[in-house]
Motif scaffolding. Sequence first.
Motif, PDB file in Angstrom:
ATOM      1  N   UNK A   1      15.768  -7.668  -1.879  1.00 58.37           N
ATOM      2  CA  UNK A   1      13.748  -7.961  -1.112  1.00 58.37           C
ATOM      3  C   UNK A   1      13.118  -8.127  -3.260  1.00 58.37           C
ATOM      4  N   UNK A   2      12.597  -9.028  -3.335  1.00 57.94           N
ATOM      5  CA  UNK A   2      11.402  -9.050  -4.169  1.00 57.94           C
ATOM      6  C   UNK A   2      10.426  -8.396  -3.275  1.00 57.94           C
ATOM      7  N   UNK A   3       9.776  -6.611  -3.890  1.00 59.65           N
ATOM      8  CA  UNK A   3       8.912  -5.962  -3.352  1.00 59.65           C
ATOM      9  C   UNK A   3       7.381  -6.377  -3.267  1.00 59.65           C
ATOM     10  N   UNK A   4       7.334  -7.622  -4.505  1.00 56.20           N
ATOM     11  CA  UNK A   4       5.713  -8.295  -4.440  1.00 56.20           C
ATOM     12  C   UNK A   4       5.708  -8.971  -3.488  1.00 56.20           C
ATOM     13  N   UNK A   5       6.967  -9.349  -2.495  1.00 58.37           N
ATOM     14  CA  UNK A   5       6.412 -10.005  -1.043  1.00 58.37           C
ATOM     15  C   UNK A   5       6.329  -9.801  -0.066  1.00 58.37           C
ATOM     16  N   UNK A   6       6.198  -8.702  -0.509  1.00 60.25           N
ATOM     17  CA  UNK A   6       5.374  -7.069   0.637  1.00 60.25           C
ATOM     18  C   UNK A   6       4.128  -7.165   0.681  1.00 60.25           C
ATOM     19  N   UNK A   7       3.573  -7.424  -0.964  1.00 57.47           N
ATOM     20  CA  UNK A   7       2.072  -7.891  -0.551  1.00 57.47           C
ATOM     21  C   UNK A   7       2.020  -9.127  -0.380  1.00 57.47           C
ATOM     22  N   UNK A   8       2.533  -9.543  -0.830  1.00 56.31           N
ATOM     23  CA  UNK A   8       2.588 -11.585   0.179  1.00 56.31           C
ATOM     24  C   UNK A   8       2.272 -11.007   1.517  1.00 56.31           C
ATOM     25  N   UNK A   9       3.052 -10.847   1.663  1.00 54.33           N
ATOM     26  CA  UNK A   9       3.973 -11.259   3.503  1.00 54.33           C
ATOM     27  C   UNK A   9       2.979  -9.996   4.361  1.00 54.33           C
ATOM     28  N   UNK A  10       2.003  -9.041   3.605  1.00 51.27           N
ATOM     29  CA  UNK A  10       1.315  -7.392   4.236  1.00 51.27           C
ATOM     30  C   UNK A  10       0.673  -8.073   5.618  1.00 51.27           C
ATOM     31  N   UNK A  11       0.393  -8.050   6.571  1.00 52.02           N
ATOM     32  CA  UNK A  11       0.319  -8.402   7.850  1.00 52.02           C
ATOM     33  C   UNK A  11      -1.404  -8.172   8.115  1.00 52.02           C
ATOM     34  N   UNK A  12      -1.878  -9.175   9.300  1.00 45.77           N
ATOM     35  CA  UNK A  12      -2.818  -8.957   9.144  1.00 45.77           C
ATOM     36  C   UNK A  12      -3.691  -8.209   9.853  1.00 45.77           C
ATOM     37  N   UNK A  13      -3.232  -7.106  11.089  1.00 46.36           N
ATOM     38  CA  UNK A  13      -3.910  -5.202  10.484  1.00 46.36           C
ATOM     39  C   UNK A  13      -3.222  -4.752   9.883  1.00 46.36           C
ATOM     40  N   UNK A  14      -2.979  -4.911   8.771  1.00 46.86           N
ATOM     41  CA  UNK A  14      -2.629  -3.553   7.418  1.00 46.86           C
ATOM     42  C   UNK A  14      -3.413  -4.243   6.941  1.00 46.86           C
ATOM     43  N   UNK A  15      -4.427  -5.466   6.597  1.00 45.96           N
ATOM     44  CA  UNK A  15      -4.948  -5.800   5.478  1.00 45.96           C
ATOM     45  C   UNK A  15      -7.012  -5.383   6.173  1.00 45.96           C
ATOM     46  N   UNK A  16      -6.835  -5.934   7.464  1.00 45.20           N
ATOM     47  CA  UNK A  16      -7.779  -5.087   8.594  1.00 45.20           C
ATOM     48  C   UNK A  16      -8.046  -3.174   7.827  1.00 45.20           C
ATOM     49  N   UNK A  17      -7.097  -2.744   8.379  1.00 46.17           N
ATOM     50  CA  UNK A  17      -7.441  -1.531   8.172  1.00 46.17           C
ATOM     51  C   UNK A  17      -7.567  -1.305   6.734  1.00 46.17           C
ATOM     52  N   UNK A  18      -6.603  -1.601   5.790  1.00 41.32           N
ATOM     53  CA  UNK A  18      -7.000  -1.431   4.832  1.00 41.32           C
ATOM     54  C   UNK A  18      -8.005  -1.681   4.208  1.00 41.32           C
ATOM     55  N   UNK A  19      -9.066  -2.656   5.097  1.00 39.06           N
ATOM     56  CA  UNK A  19     -10.238  -2.616   4.002  1.00 39.06           C
ATOM     57  C   UNK A  19     -11.877  -2.008   4.563  1.00 39.06           C
ATOM     58  N   UNK A  20     -11.066  -1.789   6.099  1.00 33.67           N
ATOM     59  CA  UNK A  20     -11.289  -0.716   6.433  1.00 33.67           C
ATOM     60  C   UNK A  20     -11.597   0.665   6.254  1.00 33.67           C
ATOM     61  N   UNK A  21     -10.602   0.955   5.454  1.00 26.91           N
ATOM     62  CA  UNK A  21      -9.921   2.021   4.341  1.00 26.91           C
ATOM     63  C   UNK A  21     -11.254   2.806   3.390  1.00 26.91           C
ATOM     64  N   UNK A  22     -11.008   1.162   2.911  1.00 28.71           N
ATOM     65  CA  UNK A  22     -11.697   1.053   1.825  1.00 28.71           C
ATOM     66  C   UNK A  22     -13.474   1.211   1.795  1.00 28.71           C
ATOM     67  N   UNK A  23     -13.436   1.054   3.238  1.00 25.91           N
ATOM     68  CA  UNK A  23     -15.157   0.998   3.276  1.00 25.91           C
ATOM     69  C   UNK A  23     -15.493   2.677   3.247  1.00 25.91           C
ATOM     70  N   UNK A  24     -14.294   3.409   4.035  1.00 30.39           N
ATOM     71  CA  UNK A  24     -14.636   4.482   4.346  1.00 30.39           C
ATOM     72  C   UNK A  24     -14.865   5.095   3.254  1.00 30.39           C
ATOM     73  N   UNK A  25     -13.884   5.023   2.366  1.00 31.00           N
ATOM     74  CA  UNK A  25     -13.037   5.767   0.836  1.00 31.00           C
ATOM     75  C   UNK A  25     -14.966   6.110   0.047  1.00 31.00           C
ATOM     76  N   UNK A  26     -14.929   5.007   0.061  1.00 31.63           N
ATOM     77  CA  UNK A  26     -16.346   3.893  -1.047  1.00 31.63           C
ATOM     78  C   UNK A  26     -17.633   5.051  -0.445  1.00 31.63           C
ATOM     79  N   UNK A  27     -17.537   4.979   0.827  1.00 24.63           N
ATOM     80  CA  UNK A  27     -18.981   5.785   1.487  1.00 24.63           C
ATOM     81  C   UNK A  27     -19.709   3.932   2.261  1.00 24.63           C
TER      82      UNK A  27
END
Length: 235
Positions: free
Chosen positions: A3-29
């Motif tokens: 497994x190329x673990x760079x593939x994980x970044x490229x294939x990260x699924x939609x819920x994870x991407x959306x959750x990460x964006x909301x988490x960033x918004x929380x972290x940034x206030x």
Amino acid sequence: MAIDFGQIRRSEHLPARIAAQIARDIAEGKLKPGDRLPTEHFLSKALGVSRSVVREAIAQLRNEGLVETRQGVGAFVTEPMARPIRIEQTDLYDRESFRDLFQLRVPLEVEAAGLAALNHTAEDIQQLDTALAHMTGAAKWTEEGIIADLAFHRAVAAATGNSYFTLFIGFVAERISLAINAARATAVLEEIVEITIAEHLAVRDAIAGGDMAKAREAMRRHLEGATSRLNLELP
């Protein structure tokens, strides 16, 4: 194939991407403690995704303690002191960190399967069957199939009757969703989906049959299969 673990970044699924964006918004206030998240309907329209994808993202945030959901009201940002655990998505792009998290998953989920066989209710079996129905339907090749896979593991955790299993397995499963995408991206999709479905079905049948030993063994076989599909070596 490794497994190329760079593939994980490229294939990260939609819920994870959306959750990460909301988490960033929380972290940034941008979203503060006590703020209510936009509704599922609003987010699905704004982001151009299904409501089940939004629901999965919110479930991930809830498992991480970043939001709490109130029945019939919505999801609200928690106070920092109420956030029990957090693992950054970027930590899991490293093979060793990812292996360590998978290693934690094995004893948790094997024991959960055994307890689910002992403690499940008819409603728990119905939840497992609902997840399996989505995994085996036409959507099994899509993002919805991955969501159903995660729902199955959360249903096993819930069937233990122990809320701590639900909390920790729910949290770990959200991170392992990256593995599902990585495995799908490096194998013949039809083969890996059918194998995965068969493994889940074996877990479901053992739990429904009330056989603790068989349920543990079925879950262990599934997790060993998952690790082999990722070429991860666990002691």
